[in-house]
Design a protein around this motif. Sequence first.
Motif, PDB file in Angstrom:
ATOM      1  N   SER A   1       0.811  -1.217   0.000  1.00  9.70           N
ATOM      2  CA  SER A   1       0.000   0.000   0.000  1.00  9.70           C
ATOM      3  C   SER A   1       0.846   1.270   0.000  1.00  9.70           C
ATOM      4  CB  SER A   1      -0.921   0.023   1.215  1.00  9.70           C
ATOM      5  OG  SER A   1      -0.166   0.025   2.413  1.00  9.70           O
ATOM      6  N   ALA A   2       2.145   1.122  -0.141  1.00 15.70           N
ATOM      7  CA  ALA A   2       3.031   2.275  -0.050  1.00 15.70           C
ATOM      8  C   ALA A   2       3.328   2.863  -1.424  1.00 15.70           C
ATOM      9  CB  ALA A   2       4.335   1.867   0.618  1.00 15.70           C
ATOM     10  N   ALA A   3       3.830   4.053  -1.414  1.00 13.80           N
ATOM     11  CA  ALA A   3       4.411   4.666  -2.604  1.00 13.80           C
ATOM     12  C   ALA A   3       5.914   4.730  -2.385  1.00 13.80           C
ATOM     13  CB  ALA A   3       3.842   6.065  -2.827  1.00 13.80           C
ATOM     14  N   ILE A   4       6.667   4.250  -3.353  1.00 14.19           N
ATOM     15  CA  ILE A   4       8.124   4.255  -3.244  1.00 14.19           C
ATOM     16  C   ILE A   4       8.684   5.189  -4.314  1.00 14.19           C
ATOM     17  CG2 ILE A   4      10.223   2.892  -3.252  1.00 14.19           C
ATOM     18  CD1 ILE A   4       8.353   2.151  -0.991  1.00 14.19           C
ATOM     19  N   GLY A   5       9.422   6.145  -3.871  1.00 14.32           N
ATOM     20  CA  GLY A   5      10.003   7.119  -4.786  1.00 14.32           C
ATOM     21  C   GLY A   5      11.503   6.965  -4.904  1.00 14.32           C
ATOM     22  N   TRP A   6      12.023   7.332  -6.055  1.00  9.71           N
ATOM     23  CA  TRP A   6      13.472   7.428  -6.271  1.00  9.71           C
ATOM     24  C   TRP A   6      13.854   8.900  -6.383  1.00  9.71           C
ATOM     25  CZ3 TRP A   6      17.215   3.965  -5.763  1.00  9.71           C
ATOM     26  CH2 TRP A   6      16.893   2.597  -5.829  1.00  9.71           C
ATOM     27  N   PHE A   7      14.912   9.251  -5.694  1.00 15.37           N
ATOM     28  CA  PHE A   7      15.427  10.606  -5.685  1.00 15.37           C
ATOM     29  C   PHE A   7      16.893  10.578  -6.087  1.00 15.37           C
ATOM     30  CE2 PHE A   7      12.107  12.972  -3.355  1.00 15.37           C
ATOM     31  CZ  PHE A   7      11.293  11.911  -3.000  1.00 15.37           C
ATOM     32  N   ARG A   8      17.395  11.724  -6.479  1.00 17.90           N
ATOM     33  CA  ARG A   8      18.826  11.844  -6.688  1.00 17.90           C
ATOM     34  C   ARG A   8      19.282  13.212  -6.238  1.00 17.90           C
ATOM     35  NH1 ARG A   8      19.473  11.805 -13.316  1.00 17.90           N
ATOM     36  NH2 ARG A   8      18.418  13.800 -13.750  1.00 17.90           N
ATOM     37  N   GLN A   9      20.523  13.233  -5.795  1.00 21.80           N
ATOM     38  CA  GLN A   9      21.122  14.486  -5.339  1.00 21.80           C
ATOM     39  C   GLN A   9      22.541  14.564  -5.864  1.00 21.80           C
ATOM     40  OE1 GLN A   9      21.001  15.142  -1.083  1.00 21.80           O
ATOM     41  NE2 GLN A   9      21.165  17.346  -1.370  1.00 21.80           N
ATOM     42  N   ALA A  10      22.759  15.524  -6.731  1.00 24.81           N
ATOM     43  CA  ALA A  10      24.087  15.777  -7.277  1.00 24.81           C
ATOM     44  C   ALA A  10      24.803  16.765  -6.363  1.00 24.81           C
ATOM     45  CB  ALA A  10      23.969  16.324  -8.689  1.00 24.81           C
ATOM     46  N   PRO A  11      26.127  16.788  -6.401  1.00 28.32           N
ATOM     47  CA  PRO A  11      26.867  17.721  -5.547  1.00 28.32           C
ATOM     48  C   PRO A  11      26.425  19.159  -5.746  1.00 28.32           C
ATOM     49  CG  PRO A  11      28.353  16.132  -6.540  1.00 28.32           C
ATOM     50  CD  PRO A  11      27.020  15.925  -7.186  1.00 28.32           C
ATOM     51  N   GLY A  12      26.121  19.826  -4.663  1.00 23.59           N
ATOM     52  CA  GLY A  12      25.728  21.220  -4.731  1.00 23.59           C
ATOM     53  C   GLY A  12      24.301  21.474  -5.157  1.00 23.59           C
ATOM     54  N   LYS A  13      23.526  20.404  -5.330  1.00 23.97           N
ATOM     55  CA  LYS A  13      22.145  20.558  -5.784  1.00 23.97           C
ATOM     56  C   LYS A  13      21.179  19.962  -4.761  1.00 23.97           C
ATOM     57  CE  LYS A  13      23.083  20.712 -10.733  1.00 23.97           C
ATOM     58  NZ  LYS A  13      22.694  20.190 -12.068  1.00 23.97           N
ATOM     59  N   GLU A  14      19.939  20.356  -4.880  1.00 23.56           N
ATOM     60  CA  GLU A  14      18.914  19.823  -4.000  1.00 23.56           C
ATOM     61  C   GLU A  14      18.522  18.396  -4.412  1.00 23.56           C
ATOM     62  OE1 GLU A  14      16.665  23.975  -2.681  1.00 23.56           O
ATOM     63  OE2 GLU A  14      15.598  22.465  -3.849  1.00 23.56           O
ATOM     64  N   ARG A  15      17.987  17.689  -3.450  1.00 21.79           N
ATOM     65  CA  ARG A  15      17.508  16.340  -3.712  1.00 21.79           C
ATOM     66  C   ARG A  15      16.202  16.427  -4.509  1.00 21.79           C
ATOM     67  NH1 ARG A  15      17.679  12.111   1.158  1.00 21.79           N
ATOM     68  NH2 ARG A  15      19.726  13.108   1.215  1.00 21.79           N
ATOM     69  N   GLU A  16      16.147  15.728  -5.609  1.00 21.58           N
ATOM     70  CA  GLU A  16      15.013  15.802  -6.523  1.00 21.58           C
ATOM     71  C   GLU A  16      14.335  14.448  -6.657  1.00 21.58           C
ATOM     72  OE1 GLU A  16      14.079  17.084 -11.174  1.00 21.58           O
ATOM     73  OE2 GLU A  16      15.986  16.136 -10.652  1.00 21.58           O
ATOM     74  N   GLY A  17      13.028  14.440  -6.551  1.00 14.85           N
ATOM     75  CA  GLY A  17      12.271  13.229  -6.792  1.00 14.85           C
ATOM     76  C   GLY A  17      12.140  12.997  -8.278  1.00 14.85           C
ATOM     77  N   ILE A  18      12.653  11.880  -8.783  1.00 11.87           N
ATOM     78  CA  ILE A  18      12.683  11.648 -10.214  1.00 11.87           C
ATOM     79  C   ILE A  18      11.670  10.617 -10.680  1.00 11.87           C
ATOM     80  CG2 ILE A  18      15.067  12.412 -10.554  1.00 11.87           C
ATOM     81  CD1 ILE A  18      15.927   9.493 -10.395  1.00 11.87           C
ATOM     82  N   SER A  19      11.257   9.734  -9.799  1.00  9.34           N
ATOM     83  CA  SER A  19      10.293   8.712 -10.199  1.00  9.34           C
ATOM     84  C   SER A  19       9.619   8.147  -8.960  1.00  9.34           C
ATOM     85  CB  SER A  19      11.003   7.587 -10.968  1.00  9.34           C
ATOM     86  OG  SER A  19      10.071   6.623 -11.428  1.00  9.34           O
ATOM     87  N   CYS A  20       8.438   7.594  -9.170  1.00 12.57           N
ATOM     88  CA  CYS A  20       7.704   7.003  -8.055  1.00 12.57           C
ATOM     89  C   CYS A  20       6.772   5.930  -8.580  1.00 12.57           C
ATOM     90  CB  CYS A  20       6.908   8.078  -7.320  1.00 12.57           C
ATOM     91  SG  CYS A  20       6.024   7.476  -5.862  1.00 12.57           S
ATOM     92  N   ILE A  21       6.559   4.905  -7.771  1.00 10.56           N
ATOM     93  CA  ILE A  21       5.586   3.880  -8.096  1.00 10.56           C
ATOM     94  C   ILE A  21       4.612   3.755  -6.937  1.00 10.56           C
ATOM     95  CG2 ILE A  21       7.060   1.990  -7.241  1.00 10.56           C
ATOM     96  CD1 ILE A  21       5.833   0.275  -9.569  1.00 10.56           C
ATOM     97  N   SER A  22       3.342   3.775  -7.270  1.00 11.20           N
ATOM     98  CA  SER A  22       2.300   3.621  -6.277  1.00 11.20           C
ATOM     99  C   SER A  22       1.931   2.143  -6.213  1.00 11.20           C
ATOM    100  CB  SER A  22       1.080   4.464  -6.664  1.00 11.20           C
ATOM    101  OG  SER A  22       0.014   4.234  -5.761  1.00 11.20           O
ATOM    102  N   ARG A  23       2.299   1.494  -5.137  1.00 15.67           N
ATOM    103  CA  ARG A  23       2.078   0.057  -5.043  1.00 15.67           C
ATOM    104  C   ARG A  23       0.590  -0.286  -5.034  1.00 15.67           C
ATOM    105  NH1 ARG A  23       3.648  -3.512  -6.391  1.00 15.67           N
ATOM    106  NH2 ARG A  23       3.251  -4.838  -4.587  1.00 15.67           N
ATOM    107  N   GLY A  24      -0.239   0.599  -4.544  1.00 11.64           N
ATOM    108  CA  GLY A  24      -1.664   0.316  -4.443  1.00 11.64           C
ATOM    109  C   GLY A  24      -2.338   0.162  -5.802  1.00 11.64           C
ATOM    110  N   ASP A  25      -2.072   1.090  -6.729  1.00 17.41           N
ATOM    111  CA  ASP A  25      -2.731   1.040  -8.042  1.00 17.41           C
ATOM    112  C   ASP A  25      -1.756   0.814  -9.187  1.00 17.41           C
ATOM    113  OD1 ASP A  25      -3.253   4.675  -8.288  1.00 17.41           O
ATOM    114  OD2 ASP A  25      -1.442   3.461  -8.313  1.00 17.41           O
ATOM    115  N   GLY A  26      -0.472   0.688  -8.867  1.00 27.13           N
ATOM    116  CA  GLY A  26       0.515   0.415  -9.901  1.00 27.13           C
ATOM    117  C   GLY A  26       0.914   1.613 -10.726  1.00 27.13           C
ATOM    118  N   GLY A  27       0.437   2.779 -10.356  1.00 23.90           N
ATOM    119  CA  GLY A  27       0.777   3.973 -11.117  1.00 23.90           C
ATOM    120  C   GLY A  27       2.254   4.305 -11.030  1.00 23.90           C
ATOM    121  N   THR A  28       2.803   4.782 -12.133  1.00 20.74           N
ATOM    122  CA  THR A  28       4.208   5.188 -12.169  1.00 20.74           C
ATOM    123  C   THR A  28       4.302   6.631 -12.617  1.00 20.74           C
ATOM    124  OG1 THR A  28       4.481   4.333 -14.415  1.00 20.74           O
ATOM    125  CG2 THR A  28       5.041   2.847 -12.604  1.00 20.74           C
ATOM    126  N   TYR A  29       5.297   7.322 -12.074  1.00 25.08           N
ATOM    127  CA  TYR A  29       5.441   8.750 -12.317  1.00 25.08           C
ATOM    128  C   TYR A  29       6.912   9.075 -12.539  1.00 25.08           C
ATOM    129  CZ  TYR A  29       0.880   8.430 -10.124  1.00 25.08           C
ATOM    130  OH  TYR A  29      -0.405   8.074  -9.818  1.00 25.08           O
TER     131      TYR A  29
END
Length: 125
Positions: free
Chosen positions: A31-59
């Motif tokens: 029932s969770a949403a799992i996101g992937w983030f990345r952070q390059a040196p000197g930059k903010e952490r950015e959410g780049i992708s996510c999968i919603s386990r409940g409905d299978g949606g991907t972003y």
Amino acid sequence: EVQLVESGGGLVQAGGSLRLSCAASGFTFDSAAIGWFRQAPGKEREGISCISRGDGGTYYVNDVKGRFTISSDTAKNTVYLQINTLKPEDTAVYYCAANVACLVGGAAADFYRYWGQGTQVTVSS
């Protein structure tokens, strides 16, 4: 105890591929949403992708559409991020995080409660 453990990072040449893994435990994975983030040196952490386990949606954010693919394996409680055609600008620490719903983009990190320790991806030109 909630745990998220990333693996699969490394040093690759531009044009190569990697598959990152995020092994989850200690919460209701289905029932969770799992996101992937990345952070390059000197930059903010950015959410780049996510999968919603409940409905299978991907972003995805626009910058990674077409090269990054998120997927999950229920039996292994694991979420994957396949990264193809790697570019030097993909160099960053990649994190996975758990939330109740998907959110991607620059401000998404504030909404995720549980985080892994990160895995380094370095792309050489």
